[in-house]
Design an enzyme around this catalytic site. Structure first.
Site, PDB file in Angstrom:
ATOM      1  N   PHE A  15       0.846  -1.189   0.000  1.00  0.00           N
ATOM      2  CA  PHE A  15       0.000   0.000   0.000  1.00  0.00           C
ATOM      3  C   PHE A  15       0.888   1.248   0.000  1.00  0.00           C
ATOM      4  O   PHE A  15       1.022   1.931   1.014  1.00  0.00           O
ATOM      5  CB  PHE A  15      -0.929  -0.023   1.217  1.00  0.00           C
ATOM      6  CG  PHE A  15      -1.550  -1.377   1.430  1.00  0.00           C
ATOM      7  CD1 PHE A  15      -2.665  -1.772   0.699  1.00  0.00           C
ATOM      8  CD2 PHE A  15      -0.990  -2.277   2.325  1.00  0.00           C
ATOM      9  CE1 PHE A  15      -3.219  -3.035   0.860  1.00  0.00           C
ATOM     10  CE2 PHE A  15      -1.538  -3.554   2.497  1.00  0.00           C
ATOM     11  CZ  PHE A  15      -2.649  -3.934   1.769  1.00  0.00           C
ATOM     12  N   HIS A 139      -0.227  -0.386  12.651  1.00  0.00           N
ATOM     13  CA  HIS A 139      -0.839   0.942  12.710  1.00  0.00           C
ATOM     14  C   HIS A 139      -1.730   1.134  13.928  1.00  0.00           C
ATOM     15  O   HIS A 139      -2.374   2.165  14.074  1.00  0.00           O
ATOM     16  CB  HIS A 139      -1.621   1.208  11.426  1.00  0.00           C
ATOM     17  CG  HIS A 139      -0.737   1.433  10.218  1.00  0.00           C
ATOM     18  ND1 HIS A 139       0.480   0.796  10.076  1.00  0.00           N
ATOM     19  CD2 HIS A 139      -0.878   2.220   9.130  1.00  0.00           C
ATOM     20  CE1 HIS A 139       1.039   1.194   8.930  1.00  0.00           C
ATOM     21  NE2 HIS A 139       0.236   2.044   8.345  1.00  0.00           N
TER      22      HIS A 139
END
Ligand code: MG
Length: 207
Positions: A15, A139
């Site tokens: 990503f 994250h």
């Protein structure tokens, strides 16, 4: 950046938009080979190839750290899960084979050292000041803050700290990467250096 490296990076799972990858490439080229480059969160090596391409040109070495079991958001049932990375024998995620294949394809096995393990554990034993640290690991609040707290101090004066997935607007994405970006600025050890998409790059200053 060499065209074949760009092509290889773009074909990797992951990503990281191309413009953001190019910003990483340029940051490594700008900061030079005064210390190693650290990446926290290798996954399949997409951003590693951008870092490694510049490192190859300037004679630097990239150490990319990942336990390769996938962060929380990559597990089954979560947004970023990729079932093709599940080890069919164990049922667990394993992105290491894909990383090794991708690094071999671009001839970066001598430029990039893959460290398999928990980035916090590695940090306890890491003493060499780094020219660039790129944080793109878990994250969630605990891993993101642990990665920042353990690795930001390893950046040398004048070196760069890059953080991925920084979204000032909560509607665009999760909070922890943005929180650690603010933490870097609030520490007054870092100033803004570049911003491309959700990538933020800060420079460590001499206090
Ligand atoms: Mg990311």
């Amino acid at each position: 950046m060499r065209a074949e490296h760009q092509k290889a990076a773009q074909s990797c799972r992951g990503f990281m938009p191309h413009e953001e990858g190019m910003a990483l490439y340029q940051a490594v080229a700008a900061v030079g080979a005064k210390g190693p480059i650290i990446e926290v969160g290798s996954y399949c090596g997409k951003s590693t190839i951008y870092l490694g391409s510049a490192a190859l040109e300037i004679g630097a070495t990239v150490f990319t750290i990942d336990h390769h079991r996938g962060s929380e958001e990559m597990q089954e049932g979560w947004d970023h899960h990729d079932s093709s990375l599940v080890d069919t024998e164990t049922g667990r995620m394993d992105s290491l084979p894909e990383l090794r294949k991708n690094l071999e394809n671009v001839g970066m096995e001598s430029t990039v050292v893959a460290i398999v393990g928990d980035a916090l554990t590695v940090s306890y034993f890491w003493e060499t000041p780094c020219s660039l640290v790129f944080i793109d690991g878990g994250h969630g609040p605990i891993p993101a803050h642990a990665d920042f707290d353990s690795w930001a101090p390893k950046v040398c004066i004048g070196g760069l700290l890059a953080i991925h997935d920084v979204f000032p607007d909560p509607d665009d994405g999760g909070r922890p990467p943005y929180e650690i970006y603010l933490k870097a600025l609030n520490s007054q050890s870092f100033i803004d250096y570049a911003a491309v998409g959700s990538l933020r790059i800060l420079q460590k200053i001499d206090l």
